[in-house]
Design a protein around this motif. Structure first.
Motif, PDB file in Angstrom:
ATOM      1  N   ASP A 229     -21.483 -17.435 -10.966  1.00 20.51           N
ATOM      2  CA  ASP A 229     -21.094 -16.663  -9.981  1.00 20.51           C
ATOM      3  C   ASP A 229     -21.210 -14.971 -10.196  1.00 20.51           C
ATOM      4  O   ASP A 229     -21.339 -14.547  -9.678  1.00 20.51           O
ATOM      5  CB  ASP A 229     -19.393 -17.092  -9.999  1.00 20.51           C
ATOM      6  CG  ASP A 229     -19.092 -18.609  -8.931  1.00 20.51           C
ATOM      7  OD1 ASP A 229     -20.755 -18.638  -8.440  1.00 20.51           O
ATOM      8  OD2 ASP A 229     -17.937 -19.096  -8.755  1.00 20.51           O
ATOM      9  N   ARG A 230     -21.040 -15.142 -11.768  1.00 20.39           N
ATOM     10  CA  ARG A 230     -20.827 -13.533 -11.652  1.00 20.39           C
ATOM     11  C   ARG A 230     -22.263 -12.938 -12.087  1.00 20.39           C
ATOM     12  O   ARG A 230     -22.551 -11.806 -12.021  1.00 20.39           O
ATOM     13  CB  ARG A 230     -19.875 -13.905 -13.308  1.00 20.39           C
ATOM     14  CG  ARG A 230     -20.514 -12.215 -14.314  1.00 20.39           C
ATOM     15  CD  ARG A 230     -19.735 -12.345 -15.242  1.00 20.39           C
ATOM     16  NE  ARG A 230     -19.494 -11.157 -16.266  1.00 20.39           N
ATOM     17  CZ  ARG A 230     -20.320 -10.508 -17.036  1.00 20.39           C
ATOM     18  NH1 ARG A 230     -21.355 -11.279 -17.177  1.00 20.39           N
ATOM     19  NH2 ARG A 230     -20.581  -9.331 -17.272  1.00 20.39           N
ATOM     20  N   GLU A 232     -24.760 -14.627 -10.347  1.00 18.94           N
ATOM     21  CA  GLU A 232     -25.610 -13.959  -9.528  1.00 18.94           C
ATOM     22  C   GLU A 232     -24.832 -12.544  -8.493  1.00 18.94           C
ATOM     23  O   GLU A 232     -25.925 -11.724  -7.954  1.00 18.94           O
ATOM     24  CB  GLU A 232     -24.988 -15.427  -8.123  1.00 18.94           C
ATOM     25  CG  GLU A 232     -25.659 -15.600  -6.781  1.00 18.94           C
ATOM     26  CD  GLU A 232     -25.101 -16.735  -5.982  1.00 18.94           C
ATOM     27  OE1 GLU A 232     -26.316 -17.268  -5.784  1.00 18.94           O
ATOM     28  OE2 GLU A 232     -24.581 -16.727  -6.075  1.00 18.94           O
ATOM     29  N   THR A 233     -23.444 -12.099  -8.688  1.00 22.04           N
ATOM     30  CA  THR A 233     -23.053 -11.164  -7.732  1.00 22.04           C
ATOM     31  C   THR A 233     -23.591  -9.904  -9.012  1.00 22.04           C
ATOM     32  O   THR A 233     -24.436  -8.534  -8.123  1.00 22.04           O
ATOM     33  CB  THR A 233     -21.492 -10.969  -8.425  1.00 22.04           C
ATOM     34  OG1 THR A 233     -20.592 -11.926  -7.841  1.00 22.04           O
ATOM     35  CG2 THR A 233     -21.116  -9.304  -7.609  1.00 22.04           C
ATOM     36  N   ARG A 234     -24.019 -10.047 -10.153  1.00 26.60           N
ATOM     37  CA  ARG A 234     -25.503  -8.513 -10.577  1.00 26.60           C
ATOM     38  C   ARG A 234     -26.008  -8.725 -10.638  1.00 26.60           C
ATOM     39  O   ARG A 234     -26.390  -7.717 -10.683  1.00 26.60           O
ATOM     40  CB  ARG A 234     -24.555  -9.265 -12.416  1.00 26.60           C
ATOM     41  CG  ARG A 234     -24.967  -7.875 -13.562  1.00 26.60           C
ATOM     42  CD  ARG A 234     -25.019  -8.322 -14.971  1.00 26.60           C
ATOM     43  NE  ARG A 234     -26.644  -9.179 -15.346  1.00 26.60           N
ATOM     44  CZ  ARG A 234     -27.078 -10.227 -16.362  1.00 26.60           C
ATOM     45  NH1 ARG A 234     -25.085  -9.928 -17.178  1.00 26.60           N
ATOM     46  NH2 ARG A 234     -27.443 -10.734 -16.373  1.00 26.60           N
ATOM     47  N   GLY A 236     -27.307  -9.236  -7.711  1.00 27.06           N
ATOM     48  CA  GLY A 236     -27.074  -8.745  -5.975  1.00 27.06           C
ATOM     49  C   GLY A 236     -27.866  -9.951  -5.482  1.00 27.06           C
ATOM     50  O   GLY A 236     -28.395  -9.913  -4.162  1.00 27.06           O
ATOM     51  N   ARG A 237     -27.494 -11.535  -4.981  1.00 22.81           N
ATOM     52  CA  ARG A 237     -28.191 -12.016  -4.486  1.00 22.81           C
ATOM     53  C   ARG A 237     -26.947 -12.633  -3.824  1.00 22.81           C
ATOM     54  O   ARG A 237     -25.821 -13.424  -4.066  1.00 22.81           O
ATOM     55  CB  ARG A 237     -28.774 -12.788  -5.351  1.00 22.81           C
ATOM     56  CG  ARG A 237     -30.410 -12.197  -5.964  1.00 22.81           C
ATOM     57  CD  ARG A 237     -30.946 -13.482  -6.371  1.00 22.81           C
ATOM     58  NE  ARG A 237     -32.068 -12.971  -7.592  1.00 22.81           N
ATOM     59  CZ  ARG A 237     -32.475 -13.477  -8.660  1.00 22.81           C
ATOM     60  NH1 ARG A 237     -32.555 -15.181  -9.166  1.00 22.81           N
ATOM     61  NH2 ARG A 237     -33.562 -12.817  -9.427  1.00 22.81           N
TER      62      ARG A 237
END
Length: 237
Positions: A229-230, A232-234, A236-237
């Motif tokens: 999750d982290r 994917e956030t980084r 930007g998806r």
């Protein structure tokens, strides 16, 4: 001469396995990046061998999901996505949970029937686990990967009592590391993102405590999904 053909086949098979292992280590270490393309000829020249064992090695790595084959361009290191990684974690969750549920009603839940060799195996697994945990705490990916893979493969064979299941889980773990390594190397601070619960898990297995073992594995998988999750956030998806 009788046996010459068979000996040649064995030698080629051994060479093919060595090349496959070497290339897999290169991918695991992140030195062969996702999307990297190469041909049989290039690898044969790199290792100074003929094309046949190289082709066999590359086909084997394709079967393991680590390479993609392109009829016109040769081979390419497979690019796993965050979604792929999540599916790997979820797949191993389902399989391992099933194994531990199967053992849960037993008194010595996580262990096979008493056997003189089990103690030796447990000691071996624990040593690998201790080395993996130290490497995780130190942020040493290169050392961690080797010990972690051997630790889980041996533990899987012991607990599952089924080589096919253990090999399936091993393949998933190799793929998960192949995905993770480039992203982990980009982390500014690895501490906290490298799981180090190997000793806690093998201690639970040694006690025959399937419930405690399941709790450790669940925490590990939760940790893996939180990292996804982290990431994917980084990204930007």
């Amino acid at each position: 001469m009788p046996g010459t053909s068979a000996n040649s086949a064995v030698t080629r098979s051994t060479l093919s396995r060595q090349i496959a292992d070497a290339l897999r280590d290169e991918v695991l270490a992140g030195r062969l990046q996702p999307g990297r393309e190469f041909t049989v000829k290039q690898i044969a020249e790199q290792y100074g061998v003929s094309a046949t064992p190289v082709r066999e090695a590359l086909v084997e790595l394709c079967a393991q999901g680590l390479l993609d084959s392109d009829q016109h361009r040769g081979f390419r290191v497979h690019r796993f996505s965050v979604a792929d990684y999540r599916e790997m974690v979820e797949a191993r969750m389902l399989v391992v949970d099933g194994i531990l549920r199967r053992h849960a009603p037993q008194a010595r839940a996580a262990l096979p029937e008493p056997d003189p060799g089990i103690g030796v195996v447990l000691v071996s697994i624990r040593r690998r686990g201790e080395a993996a945990a130290r490497a995780a705490r130190a942020g040493d990916l290169d050392v961690l990967i080797g010990y972690d893979l051997r630790y889980w493969h041996e533990l899987g064979r012991l607990v599952a009592r089924n080589g096919h299941i253990a090999d399936f889980l091993h393949r998933l773990r190799v793929q998960a590391w192949v995905f993770s390594v480039p992203h982990l190397r980009a982390e500014r601070e690895l501490h906290g993102w490298l799981w180090s619960g190997h000793v806690e898990l093998i201690d639970a297995v040694t006690r025959g405590d399937a419930e405690a073992a399941a709790a450790v594995v669940r925490a590990y998988n939760t940790h893996s999904l939180e990292w996804a999750d982290r990431l994917e956030t980084r990204l930007g998806r």
